[in-house]
Design a protein around this motif. Structure first.
Motif, short mmCIF file in Angstrom:
data_model
loop_
_atom_site.label_atom_id
_atom_site.label_comp_id
_atom_site.label_asym_id
_atom_site.label_seq_id
_atom_site.Cartn_x
_atom_site.Cartn_y
_atom_site.Cartn_z
N PRO A 1 -24.53 14.34 -8.13
CA PRO A 1 -24.58 15.80 -8.39
C PRO A 1 -24.78 16.36 -9.75
O PRO A 1 -24.16 15.50 -10.62
CB PRO A 1 -23.16 16.33 -7.91
CG PRO A 1 -22.34 15.29 -8.27
CD PRO A 1 -23.10 13.95 -7.99
N TYR A 2 -25.71 17.09 -10.23
CA TYR A 2 -25.92 17.33 -11.53
C TYR A 2 -26.84 18.68 -11.78
O TYR A 2 -27.96 18.74 -11.18
CB TYR A 2 -26.86 16.32 -12.16
CG TYR A 2 -27.03 16.65 -13.75
CD1 TYR A 2 -26.23 16.50 -14.78
CD2 TYR A 2 -28.27 17.23 -14.16
CE1 TYR A 2 -26.54 16.78 -16.07
CE2 TYR A 2 -28.53 17.27 -15.25
CZ TYR A 2 -27.63 17.29 -16.45
OH TYR A 2 -27.84 17.54 -17.73
N GLY A 3 -26.28 19.69 -12.43
CA GLY A 3 -27.05 20.94 -12.67
C GLY A 3 -27.32 21.76 -11.73
O GLY A 3 -26.91 21.70 -10.52
N CYS A 4 -28.05 22.85 -11.93
CA CYS A 4 -28.22 24.04 -11.14
C CYS A 4 -29.68 24.75 -11.51
O CYS A 4 -29.67 25.31 -12.34
CB CYS A 4 -27.17 25.06 -11.12
SG CYS A 4 -27.47 26.53 -10.16
N THR A 5 -30.65 24.04 -10.58
CA THR A 5 -32.07 24.63 -10.95
C THR A 5 -32.11 26.11 -10.87
O THR A 5 -32.92 26.88 -11.49
CB THR A 5 -32.89 23.97 -10.09
OG1 THR A 5 -33.01 22.30 -10.35
CG2 THR A 5 -34.35 24.52 -10.03
N ALA A 6 -31.39 26.60 -9.93
CA ALA A 6 -31.36 28.31 -9.39
C ALA A 6 -31.13 28.97 -10.84
O ALA A 6 -31.62 30.21 -10.86
CB ALA A 6 -30.58 28.38 -8.22
N GLN A 7 -30.08 28.54 -11.67
CA GLN A 7 -29.63 29.08 -12.83
C GLN A 7 -30.03 28.65 -14.10
O GLN A 7 -29.78 28.97 -14.86
CB GLN A 7 -28.22 29.36 -12.71
CG GLN A 7 -27.65 30.31 -11.45
CD GLN A 7 -26.22 30.39 -11.47
OE1 GLN A 7 -25.41 30.41 -10.44
NE2 GLN A 7 -25.48 30.45 -12.72
N PHE A 8 -31.09 27.64 -14.07
CA PHE A 8 -31.51 26.65 -14.99
C PHE A 8 -30.34 26.12 -15.69
O PHE A 8 -30.30 26.31 -17.18
CB PHE A 8 -32.33 27.57 -15.94
CG PHE A 8 -33.67 28.32 -15.29
CD1 PHE A 8 -34.86 27.42 -14.91
CD2 PHE A 8 -33.45 29.45 -14.85
CE1 PHE A 8 -35.81 27.87 -14.27
CE2 PHE A 8 -34.70 29.81 -14.12
CZ PHE A 8 -35.79 29.20 -13.79
N LEU A 9 -29.39 25.73 -15.48
CA LEU A 9 -28.32 25.10 -16.21
C LEU A 9 -28.37 23.45 -15.80
O LEU A 9 -28.27 22.93 -14.70
CB LEU A 9 -26.91 25.49 -15.28
CG LEU A 9 -26.37 27.05 -15.19
CD1 LEU A 9 -25.33 27.21 -14.47
CD2 LEU A 9 -26.22 27.31 -16.83
N TYR A 10 -28.51 22.81 -16.98
CA TYR A 10 -28.28 21.33 -17.21
C TYR A 10 -27.51 21.01 -18.32
O TYR A 10 -28.08 21.01 -19.61
CB TYR A 10 -29.76 20.91 -17.34
CG TYR A 10 -30.75 21.24 -16.30
CD1 TYR A 10 -30.72 20.89 -14.91
CD2 TYR A 10 -31.62 22.56 -16.56
CE1 TYR A 10 -31.40 21.35 -14.05
CE2 TYR A 10 -32.43 22.84 -15.58
CZ TYR A 10 -32.46 22.55 -14.34
OH TYR A 10 -33.39 22.82 -13.34
N PRO A 11 -26.29 20.91 -18.09
CA PRO A 11 -25.52 20.47 -17.14
C PRO A 11 -24.88 21.87 -16.59
O PRO A 11 -25.06 22.99 -17.15
CB PRO A 11 -24.36 19.51 -17.49
CG PRO A 11 -24.27 19.98 -18.94
CD PRO A 11 -25.54 20.34 -19.65
N GLY A 12 -24.14 21.94 -15.47
CA GLY A 12 -23.47 22.88 -14.96
C GLY A 12 -23.82 23.10 -13.44
O GLY A 12 -24.98 23.03 -13.26
N ALA B 1 -27.22 5.68 -25.28
CA ALA B 1 -27.78 7.19 -24.89
C ALA B 1 -27.76 7.25 -23.26
O ALA B 1 -28.33 6.32 -22.57
CB ALA B 1 -29.15 6.99 -25.41
N PRO B 2 -27.27 8.40 -22.94
CA PRO B 2 -27.15 8.34 -21.66
C PRO B 2 -28.33 9.18 -20.85
O PRO B 2 -29.41 9.42 -21.43
CB PRO B 2 -26.04 9.53 -21.40
CG PRO B 2 -26.26 10.41 -22.64
CD PRO B 2 -26.67 9.54 -23.62
N ILE B 3 -28.26 9.18 -19.50
CA ILE B 3 -29.75 9.58 -18.47
C ILE B 3 -29.89 10.91 -19.03
O ILE B 3 -28.94 11.85 -19.28
CB ILE B 3 -29.28 9.69 -17.23
CG1 ILE B 3 -29.20 8.00 -16.71
CG2 ILE B 3 -30.15 10.18 -16.35
CD1 ILE B 3 -28.83 7.92 -15.49
N GLY B 4 -31.16 11.33 -19.29
CA GLY B 4 -31.54 12.57 -19.71
C GLY B 4 -31.69 13.05 -21.12
O GLY B 4 -32.29 13.91 -21.64
N THR B 5 -31.43 11.97 -21.82
CA THR B 5 -31.78 12.07 -23.55
C THR B 5 -33.12 11.60 -23.73
O THR B 5 -33.49 10.66 -22.81
CB THR B 5 -30.74 11.56 -24.18
OG1 THR B 5 -30.68 10.01 -23.71
CG2 THR B 5 -29.03 12.04 -24.06
#
Length: 713
Positions: free
Chosen positions: A320-331, A503-507
């Motif tokens: 689970p990661y993020g919320c495309t509907a609200q453009f939240l990355y992360p959250g 460095a973590p995933i997404g950077t």
């Protein structure tokens, strides 16, 4: 047939059939003169450890903060994992310790390095899976810098697992346990000497059916080990040991903030990795160790040790990661929706090899007495993996679910790429230490380690090849003054060295490790043996190291500024009276991010570190009922910052654990029956508030009952 259940039963039956003569003989002897059986809880209080130096030393005279759990204490406290053990030390915290994945911890607020902070008999091993305790005699924790003792390791400290060795008197022990959600556990411990008394053996085996407090995070674990020694002569000893573990368990990811602002309100057993295509994380790990000791004279000796560790993992997660509907990355979305990613990484491998040779001796120069240690060490490690799959699930890569109402989605159907060597380490070191007795009361500990660090790394085609070849001096100096034979004070200064974080995933630099970085520590402390079975200690320290974080504007993992941790540790351990055994640990910690040049970070607390944490344990042997004892453990943790800018704090919590034990004889076999209930008040709390991967929250276990039986034949 359920393999773990069968394995547990088979272990018990095998031992009962293997030693009928031994059991009968002991029964006969017991009938003639049955001793009084008294349970006293954690009765094997340790007063020595090797983790803070190069050999076993008195804790009273060691200028460092050290905690030790013996195998007897681990049995008394029903400790089956390092996570269980960490409950009794306030300086240890969770650090992305996800159920079903690797156990990861912090000490003094600094996350430990899975590649260098965990040791088996002083040799580095990978902590990317649960480290088995069945064949461990002691679990030792050195809090603070370990540059002299270990070379490259995280500044928080090191955890050392001391292997069980052959015993002069026979050991025949079986442990069976069941927990309320269906976890079954069985273990065997056999030790002694062969007919030729020069040769000894120690065998351990365990099997476990895992049923977590999180629904669906199920699995199993199997473990076997053997240790042998050969007393070649009165001067020479050869020790050999090997172990193997296979674990399979569905991992339970954490939760992100709703709207990236609010804590979710969910039951502790909620599972997010619950898709039909969710698979368990499969890990195997093994060790082969050897040690040769030779005494030239009563005052001079040498030792050569080596350990080869192997680790392999197939990692699957509906992540689970993020919320495309609200453009939240992360959250997560405000309504509980979250994006689901299909994560697959197959064939991950690590193979650390450690070799160490040292010589130790005592001599005098005039009125000064010396205890000298000098030696060399080699550490090599190869890490292999393939390009992982990390893609949003669903046929159109837009799949999402909901924390309150799970939605089943389709996987991507992909897999990870071919496995190849991506990172190679080669560390060579020379070290020396002299403990100088200036007079009967004052000792000077002075030493240094020189480490040559070589690393080759190619983690992705988008990043250039990286090569490191640099040397570091790591000095350590301490003064120990004995106020009385049972009271000492000390002050120390040390430097440490750690590999940079990955460095973590997404950077932008995903997977790339930062350059090695040094840390510095000053510490003062007081230790006292209140009486032979009760010890107390207080330590005041400050540690400084480079601050590592993901820079928001550039989305790059960087080292910039400084993390400063100032703290006070207090401990009281041992038998307060004939009936009462106590364990008290408390840590007050002030963490601060400094000198980053960012007003959002400077002066803010480090995430996932409480300002105060305590744990209190008491075991009372009921004098009116021979063999009966009751115990309680109370844990308190203050609030924690969720993020590096301290916009969200997670509340503190109290947890109460209760238990009891009864020692008796059943059918002539010495038996200890134990029962416990963890989180007796069934309180919900967030036990882990990790900043990893954008920040995740992990709930603590709800109320859990367990019963066990220990039989000593």
């Amino acid at each position: 047939m359920n393999t773990p259940r069968f394995a547990v039963s088979a272990i018990a039956l095998a031992v009962l059939h293997a030693f009928p003569g031994v059991a009968a003989a002991e029964t006969s002897a017991a009938e003639q003169a049955m001793p009084e059986v008294v349970i006293t809880g954690a009765k094997a209080q340790a007063n020595r450890a090797s983790v803070a130096g190069f050999s076993s030393a008195s804790l009273l005279e060691t200028p460092a903060s050290v905690s030790v759990l013996t195998s007897q204490q681990m049995q008394d406290l029903q400790i089956r994992s390092t996570t269980d053990a960490a409950r009794y030390d306030a300086s240890i915290g969770d650090a992305y310790n996800a159920v079903g994945y690797s156990e990861q911890f912090s000490i003094r607020g600094f996350k430990l390095d899975n590649a260098s902070s965990y040791r088996k008999d002083g040799m580095a091993i990978s902590a990317d899976t649960q480290i088995p305790l069945e064949n461990k005699e002691r679990l030792e924790v050195l809090k603070g810098l370990s540059g002299l003792q270990a070379g490259v390791s995280a500044p928080g400290g090191i955890v050392n697992y001391v292997t069980k060795r052959p015993t002069d008197t026979p050991v025949r022990m079986v442990v069976l346990e069941e927990r309320e959600r269906g976890t079954l556990y069985g273990a065997v411990d056999l030790g002694g000497r062969f007919e030729d008394q020069r040769f000894g053996y120690r065998f351990n085996a365990a099997a476990e059916r895992l049923r977590s407090y999180i629904k669906g995070a199920d699995g199993n674990r199997k473990f076997v080990s053997a240790a042998f020694d050969w007393k070649i002569s009165p001067q020479a000893l050869l020790q050999v040991d090997a172990d193997y573990q296979k674990k399979s368990q569905v991992t339970a990811p954490g939760f992100q903030l709703l709207n990236n602002q609010t804590l979710p309100n969910i039951p502790a057993d909620t599972m997010l990795n619950n898709q039909p295509w969710s698979r368990p994380v499969e890990t195997t790990s093994s060790n082969i160790g050897v040690r040769f000791e030779y005494k030239f004279t009563p005052d001079w000796s040498t030792a050569v040790s080596a350990n080869q560790h192997q680790f392999k993992r197939d990692d699957y997660t509906a992540f689970p990661y993020g919320c495309t509907a609200q453009f939240l990355y992360p959250g997560f979305c405000g309504n509980g929706d979250y994006d689901i990613y299909d994560y697959v990484s197959l064939g991950e491998k690590k193979s650390p090899l450690t070799v160490q040779a040292l010589v130790q001796g005592k001599f005098s120069t005039g009125s000064l007495k010396h205890e000298f240690t000098g030696g060399a060490s080699l550490f090599k490690n190869s890490e292999k993996w393939g390009d992982y799959l990390y893609t949003q699930a669903g046929a159109d890569n837009t799949a999402f679910s909901n924390i309150y109402h799970p939605i089943m989605v389709a996987p991507t159907g992909g897999t990870s790429g071919p496995v190849s060597e991506r990172r190679r380490d080669n560390e060579r070191a020379l070290f020396a230490q002299d403990i100088l007795s200036i007079n009967e009361q004052l000792k000077l500990h002075a030493g240094a380690r020189y480490v040559q660090v070589k690393r080759d790394e190619i983690v992705a085609t988008t990043l250039p090849f990286a090569h490191t070849d640099v040397g570091f001096w790591l000095p350590s100096v301490a003064l120990v003054y004995s106020l009385r034979p049972n009271v000492s004070v000390y002050s120390s200064y040390a430097q440490g060295l750690e590999h940079g974080g990955v460095a973590p995933i997404g950077t932008e630099n995903t997977g790339r490790a930062l350059a090695p970085g040094k840390s510095k520590q000053v510490e003062v402390g007081v230790k006292a043996d209140v009486h032979p079975d009760l010890s107390a200690s207080v330590a005041l320290f400050e540690i400084r190291k480079g601050l590592e974080y993901t820079d928001t504007p550039s989305n790059t993992f960087v080292r910039n500024g400084q993390a400063r941790h100032r703290g006070l540790e207090m401990a009281l351990n041992g038998r307060a009276s004939r009936e009462l055994t106590v364990g008290v640990s408390a840590t007050a910690l002030n963490t601060q991010q400094r000198d980053t040049g960012s007003a959002e970070l400077d002066g803010k607390r480090v995430a996932d570190v409480p300002a105060f944490k305590s744990t209190v344990y008491a075991d009372y042997a009921v004098p009116q009922v021979t063999g009966l004892s009751v115990n309680a453990n109370w844990i308190y943790s203050g609030k924690k910052a969720f993020d590096k800018t301290n916009q969200v704090f997670v509340p503190g919590y109290h947890v109460l654990n209760l238990g009891g034990a009864y020692a008796t004889r059943i059918g002539g076999v010495q038996t200890t029956l134990r029962a416990s209930v963890n989180n007796a008040l069934d309180k919900f709390y967030w036990r882990d508030v990790t900043p990893e991967l954008g920040g995740y929250l992990m709930p603590g276990a709800s109320r859990t009952f367990r019963v066990s039986a220990q039989m000593d034949f």
